[in-house]
Write an enzyme that holds these catalytic residues in place. Structure first.
Site, PDB file in Angstrom:
ATOM      1  N   THR A 152      -3.595   5.436   4.114  1.00 18.75           N
ATOM      2  CA  THR A 152      -2.457   5.858   3.335  1.00 18.75           C
ATOM      3  C   THR A 152      -2.761   6.964   2.318  1.00 18.75           C
ATOM      4  OG1 THR A 152      -1.881   3.955   2.490  1.00 18.75           O
ATOM      5  CG2 THR A 152      -0.681   4.583   4.878  1.00 18.75           C
ATOM      6  N   LYS A 160       0.815  -1.225   0.011  1.00 18.66           N
ATOM      7  CA  LYS A 160       0.182   0.036  -0.079  1.00 18.66           C
ATOM      8  C   LYS A 160       0.834   1.218   0.060  1.00 18.66           C
ATOM      9  CE  LYS A 160       0.981   0.967   4.406  1.00 18.66           C
ATOM     10  NZ  LYS A 160       1.352   2.250   4.869  1.00 18.66           N
TER      11      LYS A 160
END
Length: 309
Positions: free
Chosen positions: A220, A163
């Site tokens: 994020t 990610k």
């Protein structure tokens, strides 16, 4: 049951925060950090749970300094990244170093600054040894920090590592002001790419749809608290990689992970178009605008393919 005694290796923001969460749960905690020095082995010796909260670059030095673990102690790896050279995850490295001990991977949408403010969050403690994951769950869980368990540490770690690459891409998307449609499309395809990589490496697809995959991806890709997001945003605004890293004054794991992921994907024949463009951007081979054109101009195909690899 014997009360747990915890050693935290790493005195950065995340290590210090984990130590405080554990301390508030009533467990004795000792912290060792490279900056403060001291005898790491002495800190670890009384511990039943050893939490390693260092960057990818710090894993091998800590591993080399940690000669032994106390009998029955479990090791918790919180590092989100891939190891250069071996392309292994940190927990895989720890398991090879200490094959007789339980190793737990801890990962999730855990922006440290938010947790430090007392905001609620959830995470995953993953291990092939269920009882080891459950021990970590008991040590860390509180009213503001919910801990789940699973038995897929590889998928859990890959979610946390991959990610970061996608967060760089999301930062570029926002830095170029491409809009909500583009960003939603990017995050959706980023998740598909993460699943494709994880399954090819032997992880379970459903793990990537949980907290350590989709959850961490959403956090994020949508928060300026994410260093990887901020790096992508800065690149889209015309800053150089060196300028951004100097400004952030901290490790941005997505840079290393991008390079390792592209190398791994080339070796295994895994399609990673988003990671490839992030890699090209970091290497200054394309501009942010050119990276977008490349992704939008790829061959047309069905959204779902019978052969996901």
């Amino acid at each position: 049951m014997t009360p747990e005694v915890v050693a935290v290796l790493g005195g950065g923001m995340w290590g210090s925060l984990l130590a405080e969460l554990i301390r508030r749960n009533g467990y004795p905690v000792q912290v060792w950090s490279r900056r403060q020095g001291g005898d790491m082995q002495a800190v670890v010796q009384p511990a039943t749970v050893v939490v390693v909260a260092v960057s990818v670059a710090g894993v091998l030095p800590v591993m080399q300094g940690l000669k032994t673990l106390p009998p029955d102690a479990i090791l918790v790896s919180t590092t989100k990244g891939l190891m250069p050279g071996s392309c292994s995850t940190p927990a895989q490295m720890w398991q090879r170093a200490f094959p007789e001990h339980g190793v737990v991977a801890l990962s999730g949408p855990n922006l440290a600054a938010e947790i430090a403010q007392g905001l609620p969050a959830a995470t995953v403690a993953a291990s092939v040894r269920v009882e080891a994951a459950q021990r970590v769950q008991r040590v860390l869980a509180s009213e503001r920090f919910r801990v789940y368990t699973n038995d897929d540490p590889l998928g859990t770690e890959l979610g946390g590592a991959l990610k970061n690459v996608m967060a760089i891409a999301a930062g570029v998307c926002d830095g170029l002001h491409l809009g909500a449609n583009a960003k939603a499309s990017l995050i959706t395809r980023a998740l598909a790419e993460m699943v494709r990589v994880a399954v090819a490496l032997g992880a379970h697809a459903h793990t990537l749809y949980g907290l350590s995959g989709l959850g961490d991806l959403l956090a994020t890709c949508n928060s300026p608290l994410s260093r990887n997001y901020r790096l992508g945003y800065g690149l889209a605004q015309g800053q150089s990689l060196a300028e951004i890293l100097q400004e952030l004054q901290t490790t941005v794991e997505g840079v290393n992970t991008t390079h390792v992921l592209v190398q791994l994907a080339d070796q295994r024949g895994i399609r990673v178009p988003i990671a490839q463009q992030v890699y090209q951007l970091l290497e200054q081979r394309v501009t942010p605008q050119q990276a977008v054109v490349e992704l939008m101009g790829r061959d047309l195909k069905a959204e779902f393919h019978p052969n996901p690899l």
